[in-house]
Enzyme design. Structure first.
Site, PDB file in Angstrom:
ATOM      1  N   HIS A  51      43.201  29.355  38.207  1.00 55.05           N
ATOM      2  CA  HIS A  51      43.109  30.154  39.416  1.00 55.05           C
ATOM      3  C   HIS A  51      43.042  29.223  40.627  1.00 55.05           C
ATOM      4  O   HIS A  51      42.863  28.012  40.486  1.00 55.05           O
ATOM      5  CB  HIS A  51      41.886  31.081  39.374  1.00 55.05           C
TER       6      HIS A  51
HETATM    7  P1  TYD Z   1      35.475  32.353  34.999  1.00 53.83           P
HETATM    8  O1  TYD Z   1      35.892  32.511  36.429  1.00 53.83           O
HETATM    9  O2  TYD Z   1      36.329  32.996  33.965  1.00 53.83           O
HETATM   10  O3  TYD Z   1      35.319  30.801  34.662  1.00 53.83           O
HETATM   11  P2  TYD Z   1      36.388  29.582  34.754  1.00 53.83           P
HETATM   12  O4  TYD Z   1      36.750  29.432  36.195  1.00 53.83           O
HETATM   13  O5  TYD Z   1      35.645  28.397  34.258  1.00 53.83           O
HETATM   14  O6  TYD Z   1      37.556  29.917  33.891  1.00 53.83           O
HETATM   15  O7  TYD Z   1      33.973  32.860  34.872  1.00 53.83           O
HETATM   16  C1  TYD Z   1      33.396  33.209  33.623  1.00 53.83           C
HETATM   17  C2  TYD Z   1      32.407  34.349  33.832  1.00 53.83           C
HETATM   18  O8  TYD Z   1      31.335  33.955  34.667  1.00 53.83           O
HETATM   19  C3  TYD Z   1      33.048  35.557  34.489  1.00 53.83           C
HETATM   20  O9  TYD Z   1      32.509  36.712  33.878  1.00 53.83           O
HETATM   21  C4  TYD Z   1      32.577  35.492  35.919  1.00 53.83           C
HETATM   22  C5  TYD Z   1      31.236  34.824  35.798  1.00 53.83           C
HETATM   23  N1  TYD Z   1      30.826  33.991  36.950  1.00 53.83           N
HETATM   24  C6  TYD Z   1      29.755  34.381  37.715  1.00 53.83           C
HETATM   25  O10 TYD Z   1      29.110  35.426  37.472  1.00 53.83           O
HETATM   26  N2  TYD Z   1      29.360  33.585  38.757  1.00 53.83           N
HETATM   27  C7  TYD Z   1      30.007  32.435  39.052  1.00 53.83           C
HETATM   28  O11 TYD Z   1      29.608  31.725  40.014  1.00 53.83           O
HETATM   29  C8  TYD Z   1      31.143  32.046  38.259  1.00 53.83           C
HETATM   30  C9  TYD Z   1      31.903  30.785  38.573  1.00 53.83           C
HETATM   31  C10 TYD Z   1      31.512  32.854  37.215  1.00 53.83           C
END
Ligand code: TYD
Length: 135
Positions: A51
């Site tokens: 992303h």
């Molecule tokens: P995700 O964005 O999929 O992680 P990555 O960027 O590492 O692929 O996030 C995983 C889960 O955590 C998703 O359910 C969203 C949650 N999350 C939060 O609640 N707060 C945060 O600050 C972040 C980064 C993720």
């Protein structure tokens, strides 16, 4: 202006071991930190991220183990950064497509972020990323 920058963090070591302080607004972290999160116990072979952010700036440090951060700038320039020691940091500012991969089993990737969590700040579709970058 989007950018990806490797930084070397200065350890304050002595005979007892190492310590690295990170201060918001300092040379290493050029923004006020509103959120910290860390990624660990990553499933082998997994690729995370995939992303870009519209507003968020981040500093990434793999405080244990190793992982690779693959980045793509708005103009299509790609780079890969192996974070494999706590003195290595990566500053990502602006709209940068990023993927985190090749995590070692013991990897703990710490992320300092300039904003609170906001799902609306994410560009999760690669074609949408290119479109928002005017490509
Ligand atoms: P995700 O964005 O999929 O992680 P990555 O960027 O590492 O692929 O996030 C995983 C889960 O955590 C998703 O359910 C969203 C949650 N999350 C939060 O609640 N707060 C945060 O600050 C972040 C980064 C993720």
């Amino acid at each position: 202006m989007a950018s990806v920058r490797e930084i070397t963090l200065q350890p304050r070591g002595d005979s007892r071991g190492q310590l690295i302080p990170l201060e918001a607004g300092g040379a290493e972290v050029p923004f006020d930190v509103k959120r910290v999160y860390y990624i660990f116990d990553t499933t082998p072979g997994t690729v995370r991220g995939k992303h870009a952010h519209r507003r968020l700036n981040q500093v990434l440090v793999c405080v244990s183990g190793a992982c690779t951060i693959a980045c793509e700038l708005p103009d299509g320039t790609r780079s890969e950064h192996r974070l494999d020691w706590p003195t290595k940091g990566l500053v990502i500012e602006g709209v940068v497509w990023r993927e985190m991969k090749d995590f070692s089993k013991d990897a703990v990737l710490m992320v300092l972020a300039s904003e609170h969590y906001d799902p609306a700040d994410y560009i999760r579709d690669y074609d949408q990323f290119k479109k928002e970058c005017g490509r």
